[in-house]
Write an enzyme that holds these catalytic residues in place. Structure first.
Site, PDB file in Angstrom:
ATOM      1  CG  LEU A   6      61.965   1.123  -1.969  1.00 50.46           C
ATOM      2  CD1 LEU A   6      62.461   0.404  -3.217  1.00 50.46           C
ATOM      3  CD2 LEU A   6      62.899   2.264  -1.610  1.00 50.46           C
ATOM      4  CB  ALA A   7      56.075   4.549  -0.336  1.00 48.80           C
ATOM      5  CB  ALA A   8      58.867   7.603  -4.500  1.00 47.90           C
ATOM      6  NE  ARG A  13      52.562  -1.939 -12.722  1.00 50.94           N
ATOM      7  CZ  ARG A  13      53.546  -2.723 -12.266  1.00 50.94           C
ATOM      8  NH1 ARG A  13      53.633  -3.989 -12.662  1.00 50.94           N
ATOM      9  NH2 ARG A  13      54.439  -2.260 -11.408  1.00 50.94           N
ATOM     10  CE  LYS A  20      52.045   0.324  -6.191  1.00 52.64           C
ATOM     11  NZ  LYS A  20      52.724  -0.613  -7.110  1.00 52.64           N
ATOM     12  CD  GLU A 155      62.611  -6.739 -11.748  1.00 50.94           C
ATOM     13  OE1 GLU A 155      61.381  -6.634 -11.693  1.00 50.94           O
ATOM     14  OE2 GLU A 155      63.286  -7.146 -10.782  1.00 50.94           O
ATOM     15  NE  ARG A 300      30.276   3.503   8.740  1.00 52.37           N
ATOM     16  CZ  ARG A 300      29.833   4.735   8.540  1.00 52.37           C
ATOM     17  NH1 ARG A 300      28.542   4.966   8.392  1.00 52.37           N
ATOM     18  NH2 ARG A 300      30.686   5.735   8.483  1.00 52.37           N
ATOM     19  CE1 TYR A 354      27.687  16.485   9.767  1.00 53.17           C
ATOM     20  CE2 TYR A 354      26.350  16.027   7.827  1.00 53.17           C
ATOM     21  CZ  TYR A 354      27.428  16.660   8.424  1.00 53.17           C
ATOM     22  OH  TYR A 354      28.244  17.479   7.666  1.00 53.17           O
ATOM     23  CB  SER A 372       8.313   0.329  14.838  1.00 51.13           C
ATOM     24  OG  SER A 372       8.465  -0.985  15.280  1.00 51.13           O
TER      25      SER A 372
HETATM   26  C1  UD1 Z   1      59.701  -4.946  -7.795  1.00 47.42           C
HETATM   27  C2  UD1 Z   1      61.026  -5.677  -8.035  1.00 47.42           C
HETATM   28  C3  UD1 Z   1      60.732  -7.128  -8.418  1.00 47.42           C
HETATM   29  C4  UD1 Z   1      59.928  -7.791  -7.306  1.00 47.42           C
HETATM   30  C5  UD1 Z   1      58.665  -6.987  -6.996  1.00 47.42           C
HETATM   31  C6  UD1 Z   1      58.015  -7.529  -5.726  1.00 47.42           C
HETATM   32  C7  UD1 Z   1      62.616  -4.040  -8.954  1.00 47.42           C
HETATM   33  C8  UD1 Z   1      63.271  -3.540 -10.163  1.00 47.42           C
HETATM   34  N1  UD1 Z   1      61.752  -5.033  -9.120  1.00 47.42           N
HETATM   35  O1  UD1 Z   1      58.979  -4.917  -9.023  1.00 47.42           O
HETATM   36  O2  UD1 Z   1      61.941  -7.844  -8.598  1.00 47.42           O
HETATM   37  O3  UD1 Z   1      59.582  -9.106  -7.691  1.00 47.42           O
HETATM   38  O4  UD1 Z   1      58.977  -5.597  -6.756  1.00 47.42           O
HETATM   39  O5  UD1 Z   1      56.762  -6.938  -5.518  1.00 47.42           O
HETATM   40  O6  UD1 Z   1      62.892  -3.571  -7.850  1.00 47.42           O
HETATM   41  N2  UD1 Z   1      59.293   2.902  -6.174  1.00 47.42           N
HETATM   42  C9  UD1 Z   1      59.852   4.099  -5.777  1.00 47.42           C
HETATM   43  N3  UD1 Z   1      60.544   4.833  -6.693  1.00 47.42           N
HETATM   44  C10 UD1 Z   1      60.740   4.414  -7.966  1.00 47.42           C
HETATM   45  C11 UD1 Z   1      60.173   3.179  -8.363  1.00 47.42           C
HETATM   46  C12 UD1 Z   1      59.465   2.451  -7.440  1.00 47.42           C
HETATM   47  O7  UD1 Z   1      59.708   4.515  -4.629  1.00 47.42           O
HETATM   48  O8  UD1 Z   1      61.391   5.149  -8.717  1.00 47.42           O
HETATM   49  C13 UD1 Z   1      58.516   2.122  -5.181  1.00 47.42           C
HETATM   50  C14 UD1 Z   1      57.073   1.932  -5.589  1.00 47.42           C
HETATM   51  O9  UD1 Z   1      56.280   2.983  -5.104  1.00 47.42           O
HETATM   52  C15 UD1 Z   1      56.715   0.604  -4.957  1.00 47.42           C
HETATM   53  C16 UD1 Z   1      58.047  -0.129  -4.873  1.00 47.42           C
HETATM   54  O10 UD1 Z   1      59.054   0.829  -5.077  1.00 47.42           O
HETATM   55  O11 UD1 Z   1      56.189   0.763  -3.659  1.00 47.42           O
HETATM   56  C17 UD1 Z   1      58.173  -1.241  -5.931  1.00 47.42           C
HETATM   57  O12 UD1 Z   1      58.037  -0.656  -7.196  1.00 47.42           O
HETATM   58  P1  UD1 Z   1      57.195  -1.349  -8.366  1.00 47.42           P
HETATM   59  O13 UD1 Z   1      57.226  -0.468  -9.543  1.00 47.42           O
HETATM   60  O14 UD1 Z   1      55.879  -1.761  -7.861  1.00 47.42           O
HETATM   61  O15 UD1 Z   1      58.108  -2.620  -8.648  1.00 47.42           O
HETATM   62  P2  UD1 Z   1      57.679  -3.998  -9.309  1.00 47.42           P
HETATM   63  O16 UD1 Z   1      57.586  -3.821 -10.765  1.00 47.42           O
HETATM   64  O17 UD1 Z   1      56.518  -4.565  -8.605  1.00 47.42           O
HETATM   65 CA    CA Z   2      55.076  -3.768  -7.059  1.00 51.00          CA
END
Ligand code: UD1
Ligand code: CA
Length: 429
Positions: A6-8, A13, A20, A155, A300, A354, A372
């Site tokens: 999940l990365a959407a 924060r 992120k 949560e 580097r 460069y 030097s």
């Molecule tokens: C989430 C978990 C929490 C867990 C924690 C671990 C839920 C509701 N909570 O909380 O229980 O302890 O991760 O780190 O799942 N994302 C999407 N689409 C969305 C929302 C989120 O792709 O609509 C992705 C975010 O980009 C992220 C990941 O899901 O990579 C987690 O989302 P985030 O909002 O960070 O969840 P937490 O509040 O950390």
């Molecule tokens: Ca998170």
């Protein structure tokens, strides 16, 4: 087994204009840390849910592996919703899917392996990778019944005061049976403080339907860390640096000031090398045995330093190879350069690589002596045992033949009878 990352999310924060999961951890985007580990698990398909900054995330990952597929989540309605949009890609045929968050980059591969084994042993419909931590704040809590069985994940925001004392937390990594996952997701509602569809709410649904749900508390506190804020990002960086220094110390490298030395995880350093304080070494660097590095050295990406070489204070080396026993001890910039063995590079030497449009190469062959404050304007080559006088500017496309001494601006050959004093002045023999 297929996997889903999940990365959407935007990562509100982080207060950032870019997504992120692309924030760098040791120079590598967060999500790449997760992706490379998952790919090494031999997954069939790896689906990545993208949304915020989709194009950037795709291009940061697109070419790594043909198993990667992207699915767009147009609106970020929660982790449960994010998984649901991948239903078609993942499918509902029997079999498991491993779900991970793109913002937890420190997860250990062995832990993942152990987790998968435990899940398969117990035949659960869903398993949660959990961890017992000292600071559970911000994470979902694993709620267990008096008999120890998992009852739910609550949560932080929605938990009761009493539940907030629970120290077993959800790492955000799960193994789900696919048909069970998608059936449960259909039932999840966004009735919580954030009004989001939580993936974690599938747990109660599945338990309610009589399915077997397990949580395996096999992950360490540091590795499950989710990066939500810049403060988390720094903490994760420090965890990796500290671990790397410990590995180096254990393998025969002296690091004089662990707190003030930064070495990327994949760097290799040979025995008996000493690293002095305030040294920063980036990814894909290889350092040989018996070298002296720093203080205040910056090595580097992609550089290679051979055995017994010395890289001293305020020296920056990038995309270069430095040969055996070569010394670059003070105030130099060496970029896109091949430096042979036993070369001496005087204080203040600069490779001008460069030209405003392109980077060019410098070659300094074995045994050369660079006076030097020499500027080597690339592309340029200094032959074997050739010398440059202090303050020389060796122009682009010039080739200082082996054994020749050049000096001046622009640098020209000087007669055999002339020698260069340490101060860079000429005197007659
Ligand atoms: C989430 C978990 C929490 C867990 C924690 C671990 C839920 C509701 N909570 O909380 O229980 O302890 O991760 O780190 O799942 N994302 C999407 N689409 C969305 C929302 C989120 O792709 O609509 C992705 C975010 O980009 C992220 C990941 O899901 O990579 C987690 O989302 P985030 O909002 O960070 O969840 P937490 O509040 O950390
Ligand atoms: Ca998170």
């Amino acid at each position: 087994m297929d996997a889903l990352i999940l990365a959407a999310g935007r990562g509100t924060r982080m207060h950032s204009s870019f997504p992120k999961v692309l924030h760098p951890l040791q120079g590598v985007p967060l999500i790449r840390h997760v992706v490379s580990k998952v790919l090494r698990l031999n997954v069939g398909k790896l689906v990545i849910i993208v949304g915020y900054g989709e194009a950037e995330v795709r291009s940061a990952l697109g070419h790594i592996d043909p198993r990667i597929k992207f699915v767009r989540q147009t609106k970020q309605l929660g982790t449960g919703h994010a998984v649901l949009v991948a239903k078609e890609q993942i499918g509902i045929d029997p079999g498991d899917v491993l779900i991970l968050a793109g913002d937890a980059p420190l997860l250990n591969e062995q832990t993942l392996g152990r987790f998968i084994k435990e899940h398969q042993k117990t035949g659960s419909q869903v398993s949660i990778l959990s961890s017992e931590v000292t600071a559970p704040k911000g994470y979902g809590r694993i709620i267990r019944r008096p008999d120890g069985k998992v009852a739910a994940i609550h949560e932080e925001l929605d938990a009761t005061d009493k539940e907030r004392f629970i120290r077993e937390i959800n790492s955000g990594v799960y193994l789900f049976s696919r048909p069970h996952l998608f059936r449960a997701l259909e039932k999840v509602k966004a009735t919580n403080k954030k009004n989001e569809y939580y993936l974690t709410d599938t747990i109660e649904v599945l338990i309610g339907n009589g399915n077997k749900v397990s949580a395996f508390c096999v992950a360490g506190e540091e590795e499950i860390m989710g990066i939500n804020t810049r403060n988390d990002l720094i903490k994760a960086n420090l965890v990796l640096y500290r671990k790397k220094i410990n590995d180096l110390l254990a393998s025969g490298v002296t690091v004089l000031s662990p707190e003030n030395t930064f070495v990327a995880s994949d760097v290799t350093v040979g025995e008996d090398t000493i690293i002095f304080p305030f040294t920063y070494i980036e990814t894909r660097v290889k350092i040989g045995k018996g070298c002296r590095i720093g203080p205040f050295a910056y090595i580097r990406e992609g550089s290679r330093i051979d055995d017994k070489a010395q890289i001293g204070s305020f020296v920056e080396v990038v995309r270069s190879r430095v040969g055996k026993g070569t010394m670059i001890k003070h105030l130099s910039y060496v970029g896109d350069t091949e430096v042979g063995d036993q070369v001496n590079i005087g204080a203040g030497t600069i490779t001008a690589n460069y030209d405003g449009f392109k980077k060019h190469k410098t070659i300094i062959e074995e045994g050369a002596f660079i006076g030097s404050n020499t500027v080597l304007v690339a592309p340029v080559k200094v032959g074997k045992k050739a010398k440059t006088g202090a303050g020389s500017v060796v122009l682009a496309d010039s080739n200082v033949p082996r054994g020749m001494t050049v000096a001046g601006v622009p640098a020209k050959s000087i007669k055999k009878s002339k020698r260069i004093s340490k101060m860079g002045k000429f005197y007659e023999r």
